[in-house]
Design an enzyme around this catalytic site. Structure first.
Site, PDB file in Angstrom:
ATOM      1  N   CYS A  10      40.941  24.958  10.397  1.00 33.10           N
ATOM      2  CA  CYS A  10      40.119  25.257   9.218  1.00 33.10           C
ATOM      3  C   CYS A  10      39.138  26.396   9.494  1.00 33.10           C
ATOM      4  O   CYS A  10      38.621  27.015   8.560  1.00 33.10           O
ATOM      5  CB  CYS A  10      39.366  24.014   8.759  1.00 33.10           C
ATOM      6  SG  CYS A  10      38.050  23.491   9.866  1.00 33.10           S
ATOM      7  N   CYS A  39       3.487   1.965  -2.827  1.00 34.13           N
ATOM      8  CA  CYS A  39       4.128   2.376  -4.074  1.00 34.13           C
ATOM      9  C   CYS A  39       3.578   3.733  -4.549  1.00 34.13           C
ATOM     10  O   CYS A  39       2.376   3.852  -4.802  1.00 34.13           O
ATOM     11  CB  CYS A  39       3.902   1.297  -5.122  1.00 34.13           C
ATOM     12  SG  CYS A  39       4.738   1.659  -6.655  1.00 34.13           S
ATOM     13  N   PHE A  79       0.846  -1.202   0.000  1.00 31.36           N
ATOM     14  CA  PHE A  79       0.000   0.000   0.000  1.00 31.36           C
ATOM     15  C   PHE A  79       0.879   1.249   0.000  1.00 31.36           C
ATOM     16  O   PHE A  79       0.509   2.284   0.555  1.00 31.36           O
ATOM     17  CB  PHE A  79      -0.921   0.026   1.223  1.00 31.36           C
ATOM     18  CG  PHE A  79      -1.913  -1.113   1.244  1.00 31.36           C
ATOM     19  CD1 PHE A  79      -2.470  -1.596   0.066  1.00 31.36           C
ATOM     20  CD2 PHE A  79      -2.286  -1.693   2.446  1.00 31.36           C
ATOM     21  CE1 PHE A  79      -3.388  -2.649   0.098  1.00 31.36           C
ATOM     22  CE2 PHE A  79      -3.201  -2.739   2.480  1.00 31.36           C
ATOM     23  CZ  PHE A  79      -3.752  -3.228   1.309  1.00 31.36           C
TER      24      PHE A  79
END
Lengths: 436, 489
Positions: A344, A134, A132
């Site tokens: 960084c 797709c 139920f």
């Protein structure tokens, strides 16, 4: 060695790893290969009146060199005949009697459902999964997610199924709803034995900027595809936990959605799944990935002193509660380990532009040359008074354990929003002042 | 020169082909995706021209290649050359934070080449916007990296800019003096085209002091930039240096850039005197052109070489030989070189290399390449500009921040000032001089370009290597010292 075997709604499998109903579960050949690789179960690609597929079917989301972080498809259910599918299921079950083999079904009328269930029983399948979920193609014909999105219709159809079979029935749910517990409750109400979730999510993965047509491209057009893969895991975990904690659902759960390794599986199990189903990772790397799943989960369970995978089930479910129950007095703060920092400064700019301006760039004096190894290069420093403990810097930091979030103990009793509102209303405390 | 290459056209072309090819699309993407996109990135601080390196790399990752190349060329108009010839290991890549994460640094040079090659291939003008002329004129002497860096910057600030070059083609050492396998001349020619696209005028075959008097430049232009570089190669002062078969390294490399490769004369047994990076360029190219034996002769030891370690490695890989602790005494032969008489050297406690008595020996060579550094041209330029000041080493004196010489309207940069550094340093010095001229002539300071996110930031623009370049070997040494002090303390 921990015991990995599970009993899912009466279906036994030697481990909790099942191949999901999808392209890898299309044929007997694939089923044999999956079981040879070690998969504990397999849900056959959805059987129904054979469909006709389009040629171009899959598309993906790649991020920074990582392929298929997200994946979508517009393929329909099995394009092979019902007879062929059940014949092959029979053959596979005969050869692999100790593995779980489930027939995934999709059809329309009550008569057709009953017919399919009879065939499933005849094939020797250990159970059925009702598709139920797709979200493309089949839903336009009133099946798949068209059912899953309508709890009343779903309840009726599950009712037809339950009256016609003794096999364990798993209802596969669509995530394309506002509240997944509603269809889950409908399944429970109709007597289903278990739920599986999530099916794929409505999606468009990418637009080709030359053709101005999204992928997958089909002769100048595309369509909404079903989205899955690692990128959907957080959505799936959320829905699995929502069902697991809901007393009105109370059904065994088969967890699906972006599971690629034992860790993902362990998380689904900790949030209430009894077993898990995998597709995209197999489509990416093949059935062999189960070897590490089995091995890794085993070692993890051993390291936690758990004798069985069932001991892990649901351990994290109760720790997810409504926001209003969280402690407003809990405080954490970022801490930078300068021996690990590489300079960084991503934490700085993330906090400065993206969060709470709680990191300063300061002279490295006293830190020697400092991170980044350049003399005089500014280094990040947490402004402890400004830090709200949001975690962002620790998330952007590219070095493991360099920025950690540490608890700041305080002498205040825990206070939830709910309690705060009550105490405020009764005049027992003053309002917490707004942030500057 | 009687000696000739023994290799066929194809063999030579293969041997002299670029040692490092351009990245393919996916290679570039994978490498660009590795970059962390640091804020205040150390690589920018280590780049003498201050290229916004994370900025251009991010654009490669997203497929914005023209934008990426523009970021590079905005800071360094010779970004395509520098991508190939910069000692990135001691500059940007040596400062990469990845090294602190025990990972390989981002291949900044190769990515820079990928972006600039893409621009070149597409034939797009990176700076299509016309700049409003400010009515001022500047003349530049010489057309090497320093002048090109200066001219490009001036043109973008609105100056009418004319470059005077005595050679037939502009580019200077960048055109005629780079090892061919690192960079073919077409790259330097393309860069000149980019400079021309900015509106810079080039007058080639025009020597200042001969074809155009210096006084005329001073009279006709608001300012003059001196970027004429250095002169001929130093001589050893030993007998036989005038024999046929003795050639200056830069002359040899010039042949490679002006003749068909298979017609470049090279000996069978080639000696290279010197141990710097140019000596390596000479010895490896001699070998690649077909010399059976190519030998570096150096009076000190391996550890004293001034060539970068990876250059030394390259020469060894190419099959070149090294005669350390050896010095030439006399170049032998009638008219043509036949060999060198050599003597062994030893380095004493005082660090001086002295002859080892009775150690003389003779080695046969048919070609000798002198790579002993270039001469300063102080006397020549002092004749043209008597007020110009030079230091005791013959280097042109100027303010390092502005390039201004002892003559207020005369600016300078490049090897004539530094005594011989990298292409990237020359470009940076040219740029600084352009900013210096702009401050003098228009009274305006120039900031940036710099890491885009830094603009408008409340801490101001800082952290660019253009303003305060950082040499990585130096910081490595300081870093080690710090660490040692820490662990012992």
């Amino acid at each position: 060695m921990a015991d990995l075997s599970v009993n899912f709604a009466g279906i036994h499998s030697p481990n909790p790893f099942w191949v999901a109903s999808a392209p890898p579960a299309n044929t007997a050949y694939q089923c044999h290969r999956a079981f040879e690789a070690g998969w504990g179960g397999l849900v056959w690609k959805t059987i129904g009146d054979p469909i006709v597929n389009v040629s171009s079917r899959y598309s993906s989301l790649d991020i920074a060199g990582n392929r298929m972080v997200g994946f979508n498809n517009i393929e329909l259910i099995s394009d092979r005949s019902i007879e062929t599918n059940f014949k092959e299921i029979k053959e596979c079950k005969k050869r692999w009697p100790n593995r779980a083999l489930i027939a995934s079904l999709m059809t329309d009328t009550k008569e057709n459902w009953h017919e399919m269930l009879a065939r499933a029983l005849d094939s020797g399948a250990d159970g059925v999964e009702l598709n139920f979920g797709c979200p493309h193609g089949m839903c336009e014909r009133g099946m798949g997610s068209a059912v899953g999105q309508n709890p009343d219709v779903m309840e009726t159809i599950v009712g037809w199924v339950m009256e016609a079979t003794q096999l364990p029935v798993i209802v596969k749910l669509t995530p394309n709803v506002t509240d997944v517990t509603r269809p889950a409750r409908a399944a429970k109400k109709a007597g289903a034995n278990a739920i599986s979730l999530i099916n794929t999510i409505n999606s468009i993965t990418q637009v080709n900027l030359d053709t101005m047509c999204p992928e997958p491209y089909v002769a100048g057009r595309s369509t909404h595809g079903g989205y899955c893969g690692p990128a959907v895991k957080p959505i799936a975990l959320n829905m699995v936990q929502s069902c697991a904690i809901d007393p009105e659902v109370g059904l065994p759960i088969s967890g699906i959605g972006g599971i690629s390794n034992w860790k993902d599986a362990a998380e689904f199990i900790a949030l209430g799944s009894t077993n898990v189903q995998v597709c995209t990772a197999i489509m990416h790397y093949g059935f062999r990935i189960v070897e590490d799943m089995i091995d890794g989960l085993n070692d993890f369970l051993d390291s936690k002193g758990m004798k069985s995978v069932n001991d892990l089930r649901g351990l994290a479910v109760q720790s997810v509660q409504k926001w209003e129950t969280l402690d407003l007095h809990y405080q954490r703060i970022a801490k930078i380990d300068y021996d690990k920092c590489i300079g960084c400064n991503l934490c700085y700019i993330a906090c400065e532009d993206g969060a709470h301006q709680a990191i300063a760039l300061v002279s490295p004096n006293g830190q020697g040359l400092g991170p980044g190894r350049l003399p005089g290069k500014a280094i990040p420093q947490i402004k402890e008074k400004e830090c709200v403990g949001c975690n962002l810097c620790s998330l952007v930091c590219p070095v493991e354990q360099c920025i950690t979030m540490v608890d700041v103990p305080n002498d205040q009793n825990p206070l939830s929003w709910k309690e705060y509102q009550t105490r405020l209303a009764s005049g027992k405390m003053k309002a917490i002042p707004a942030h500057d | 020169m009687q000696v000739k290459t023994k290799r066929s056209k194809q063999e030579v072309a293969e041997a002299m082909g670029e040692i490092e090819p351009c990245y393919r699309k996916q290679e570039a993407k994978v490498e660009a995706d590795r970059c962390l996109y640091c804020f205040d990135a150390p690589c920018i601080m280590a780049c003498p021209t201050g290229i916004d390196i994370p900025g251009f790399i991010k654009k490669i990752a997203t497929g914005n290649l023209i934008g990426s190349a523009r970021v590079i060329l905005e800071s360094n108009i010779l970004g395509a050359s520098c991508a190939r010839v910069c000692p990135t290991q001691v500059l940007c890549e040596g400062a990469c934070v990845m090294l602190d994460r025990d990972e390989k640094p981002i291949k900044i040079g190769r990515l820079q080449r990928y972006a600039t090659d893409a621009l070149w291939e597409k034939g797009v003008n990176p700076f299509p916007k016309k700049v409003k002329p400010n009515g001022k004129k500047v003349a530049l002497v010489g057309s090497g990296p320093a002048s090109l860096g200066c001219a490009a910057e001036l043109a973008r600030l609105g100056y009418a800019t004319t470059v005077f070059e005595k050679d037939a083609e502009p580019g200077g050492l960048n055109r005629y003096g780079i090892a061919y396998y690192k960079m073919p001349p077409a790259v330097a020619q393309q860069e000149v085209k980019w400079v021309k696209d900015l509106g810079v005028e080039f007058r080639t075959n025009t020597e200042i002091g001969k074809d155009v008097p210096m006084e005329k430049l001073l009279a006709d232009y608001d300012a003059v930039f001196l970027g004429m570089g250095l002169g001929r190669t130093h001589r050893l002062g030993i007998p036989g240096e005038d024999k046929a078969g003795v050639v200056e390294a830069l002359e040899f490399i010039r042949w490679i850039h002006t003749k068909p490769l298979h017609e470049v004369p090279v000996g069978e047994r080639v000696a290279v005197l010197g141990c710097g990076n140019t000596a390596i360029d000479a010895v490896t190219q001699a070998k690649r052109l077909g010399a059976k034996e190519a030998v570096i002769i150096y009076r000190r030891g391996e550890g004293d070489m001034t060539a970068y370690p990876y250059e030394y490695e390259l020469a060894k890989k190419d099959g070149c030989n090294f005669l350390f602790h050896t010095a030439p005494v006399e170049i032998l032969g009638e008219k043509q070189v036949t060999g060198i008489r050599l003597i062994r050297k030893q380095v004493g406690a005082d660090g001086k290399a002295t002859n080892v008595a009775g150690s003389e020996f003779t080695e046969p060579f048919d070609m000798v390449i002198m790579a002993l550094g270039q001469e300063k041209q102080a006397s020549l330029w002092q004749k043209l500009l008597p007020k110009l000041k030079f230091d005791s080493a013959g280097r042109l004196e100027c303010n390092p921040a502005t390039g201004q010489t002892s003559m207020p309207k005369v600016f300078a940069g490049g090897d004539a000032v530094s005594g011989g550094r990298e292409v990237v340093n020359a470009v940076a010095e040219g740029k600084k001089a352009a900013h210096g001229m702009h401050a003098l002539l228009c009274g305006k300071p120039v900031n940036g370009p710099i890491q885009a996110s830094r603009l408008g930031h409340r801490d101001g623009a800082k952290g660019s290597g253009f303003l305060r370049p950082v040499r990585v070997p130096e910081l490595e040494a300081a870093y080690k010292k710090e660490r040692n002090a820490k662990s012992h303390g």
